[in-house]
Motif scaffolding. Structure first.
Motif, short mmCIF file in Angstrom:
data_model
loop_
_atom_site.label_atom_id
_atom_site.label_comp_id
_atom_site.label_asym_id
_atom_site.label_seq_id
_atom_site.Cartn_x
_atom_site.Cartn_y
_atom_site.Cartn_z
N MET A 1 0.91 -1.10 -0.16
CA MET A 1 -0.06 -0.13 0.10
C MET A 1 0.89 1.32 -0.03
SD MET A 1 -3.12 -1.39 -0.19
CE MET A 1 -3.93 -2.57 0.12
N LEU B 1 2.35 1.79 -3.24
CA LEU B 1 1.33 2.28 -4.15
C LEU B 1 1.21 3.67 -3.96
CD1 LEU B 1 -1.55 -0.03 -4.20
CD2 LEU B 1 -0.04 0.44 -6.03
N ASN B 2 1.38 4.21 -2.75
CA ASN B 2 1.02 5.57 -2.58
C ASN B 2 2.32 6.64 -3.01
OD1 ASN B 2 -1.66 5.78 -1.70
ND2 ASN B 2 -0.96 5.12 0.50
N GLN C 1 -5.49 0.18 -8.10
CA GLN C 1 -6.63 -0.77 -7.17
C GLN C 1 -6.52 -2.11 -7.53
OE1 GLN C 1 -7.36 2.06 -9.42
NE2 GLN C 1 -9.03 1.86 -10.42
N GLN D 1 -3.79 -3.28 -5.17
CA GLN D 1 -4.39 -3.12 -3.73
C GLN D 1 -5.12 -4.39 -3.40
OE1 GLN D 1 -6.86 0.19 -3.40
NE2 GLN D 1 -6.69 0.06 -1.13
N ASP E 1 -9.08 -14.88 -9.30
CA ASP E 1 -9.97 -14.09 -9.95
C ASP E 1 -9.51 -12.58 -10.20
OD1 ASP E 1 -12.01 -16.00 -10.02
OD2 ASP E 1 -13.00 -15.20 -8.21
N GLN F 1 -6.88 -12.96 -12.96
CA GLN F 1 -7.48 -12.99 -14.18
C GLN F 1 -8.06 -11.67 -14.74
OE1 GLN F 1 -10.50 -16.17 -14.35
NE2 GLN F 1 -10.50 -16.05 -16.49
N THR F 2 -8.78 -10.97 -13.75
CA THR F 2 -9.09 -9.59 -14.09
C THR F 2 -8.04 -8.82 -14.58
OG1 THR F 2 -10.86 -9.76 -12.40
CG2 THR F 2 -10.34 -7.62 -13.11
N VAL G 1 -7.29 -9.91 -18.03
CA VAL G 1 -8.36 -9.27 -19.13
C VAL G 1 -7.95 -7.78 -19.61
CG1 VAL G 1 -10.84 -8.94 -19.49
CG2 VAL G 1 -10.14 -10.97 -18.29
N LYS G 2 -7.81 -7.26 -18.58
CA LYS G 2 -7.37 -5.68 -19.00
C LYS G 2 -6.27 -5.50 -19.83
CE LYS G 2 -9.24 -3.61 -14.57
NZ LYS G 2 -9.08 -2.70 -13.56
N SER H 1 -4.82 -7.87 -21.77
CA SER H 1 -4.86 -8.56 -23.21
C SER H 1 -5.39 -7.75 -24.17
CB SER H 1 -5.62 -9.75 -23.09
OG SER H 1 -7.10 -9.54 -22.97
#
Lengths: 205, 205, 205
Positions: free
Chosen positions: A61, A64-65, A75, A78, A195, A198-199, A202-203, A205
């Motif tokens: 975190m 990230l900041n 996100q 995160q 998951d 995988q998400t 997908v973004k 690809s």
């Protein structure tokens, strides 16, 4: 394209976080095999591991900041860190409840469930460095899904056996169920990690 | 930069929604302290509060659909409203089940759990106007996480006590557990509220 | 604007996926009405339906990975497919547990819960082709929310009856509760489907 040190930092941190899951799964194996008197010590080690997990999540975190550029959406990183943390929370709760409830004997089949968690942990730890090429990780999320499916089957048979044993003591059944519920929840939590991966894929690809 | 009235509307609505959580937590305190015969009245007040919560959520959704500019991503505001609503749902369920199951006596320790919910509610209500400077709310999500951690410990000890009491009636244990499960779930739901705030802050930073 | 075949493909696949929910709800109606000896056959049909659901989800994921243009954000379509899948998972678990636990008799009121699931399934299957004009689907998510609310009320009364019956056998209560918990979880899962639809509508508006 060469990865800058800053980029590789996220993959290193995620790999560290996932490594804690391997430790956690190993402690669960110990938990169900040691005599009852030694369980508290194992649960304490699990608690220490869970704190290491919290540290890893906080470090992610913080990065990230403070990072101008991140390899994926902030996100999503995160969320991935948070989902990895969820697995360890479930493992920690399982160990804690096993001690609190003074479970005398785990039902036969529980070691199969813990073994599946160990496999999922290893796969996750191996996948994290591969996040660099996340679109190539389809084998990872497919295997995790298959493991979750198997864990679900083992879990249901465990419950059926637990409930259908003649003369079973209701309170003992309830307490044992609470512990194996957390193990099944850990298997689900691995699927939630997969998951998110995988998400992200997908973004990308 | 000056905030337009339209912008402040979202912060006002979120503050109203979070205010309902303070009312809800207060009603839980009443619920566990009044005699059993008066609980139904408290549960009814909780139900009214829950309806106010639904209204607040719907108002936020309506504003999202009719506003051209929103202070954060639409879906994040929607998620935040929905997570606040989840807390109230858990509180409402706890009150409802306490009445439906005719719980005679709450186990010692339940007031500690309800007190933690009250603190989380107050912190959330105080944080919502501060969403204007969301990146400065790190103390909020850290405190909520600490409270959830404490609630978790209280919850586990409550369960251990409930299950390990000699001669406990299994059905009474099950019913009591259902109610305190909803209280623990409310503590988790506060953490989910804080997670969304943190997610928004990461995006804004 | 004319929709290209590629665009309509997603709506067709989502409609197929939601159609499996109608089949699943129909099988639940059968499950609670047939004699105990025939339940295993119904549970097997449910399992087949759940596999069809998995295939539909995978097909959607594959389309996402190979389509250059998608009607909505890729991750929202992915989430919607995954939420539809969750409903079927709950239905499948309910059927599976009813068989595994050898539930002799379902409590009165369970058919009301299953009927609500049937209505939610039909509404969802009817809504999917309408995703083309997602901002006009507000009646869908409002009705699903109303159904979930009713299901919640039915569920709580079912539990109250189950727990408050004099001389109830604790283990039977626990097993029955597990099954109706999955039915209630399916009602929640329909609401999560509707939530994603509403989220997409908010983005599109």
């Amino acid at each position: 394209m060469r990865l800058t040190p800053r980029d590789t930092r996220f993959f290193d941190l995620l790999t560290t976080a996932a490594g804690n899951l391997v430790t956690g799964a190993g402690l669960l194996t110990e938990l169900i095999s040691v005599p009852m008197a030694e369980r508290e010590k194992v649960a304490q080690l699990m608690h220490d591991t869970e704190h290491l997990g919290d540290d890893a999540t906080q470090e992610i975190m913080l990065q990230l900041n403070t990072s101008f550029i991140t390899p994926f959406d902030r996100q999503d990183i995160q969320l991935l860190a948070s989902r990895i943390d969820d697995v360890l929370d479930d493992m920690d709760e399982a160990a804690d409840l096993a001690v609190l409830y003074r479970i005398e004997q785990f039902p036969p089949g529980v070691e199969a469930l813990v073994e599946l968690l160990g496999r999922a942990a290893t796969l996750t730890a191996e996948a994290m460095p591969g996040m660099r090429k996340v679109t190539e990780l389809s084998a990872f999320w497919e295997e995790i899904n298959a493991i979750e499916d198997q864990a679900d089957g083992v879990y249901r048979r465990l419950l059926a056996h637990l409930f259908n044993t003649d003369g079973a003591d209701p309170l003992t059944v309830m307490k044992t169920k609470e512990v194996i519920d957390r193990l099944e929840s850990a298997a689900d939590a691995f699927e939630h990690v997969a998951d998110v991966v995988q998400t992200i894929a997908v973004k990308e690809s």
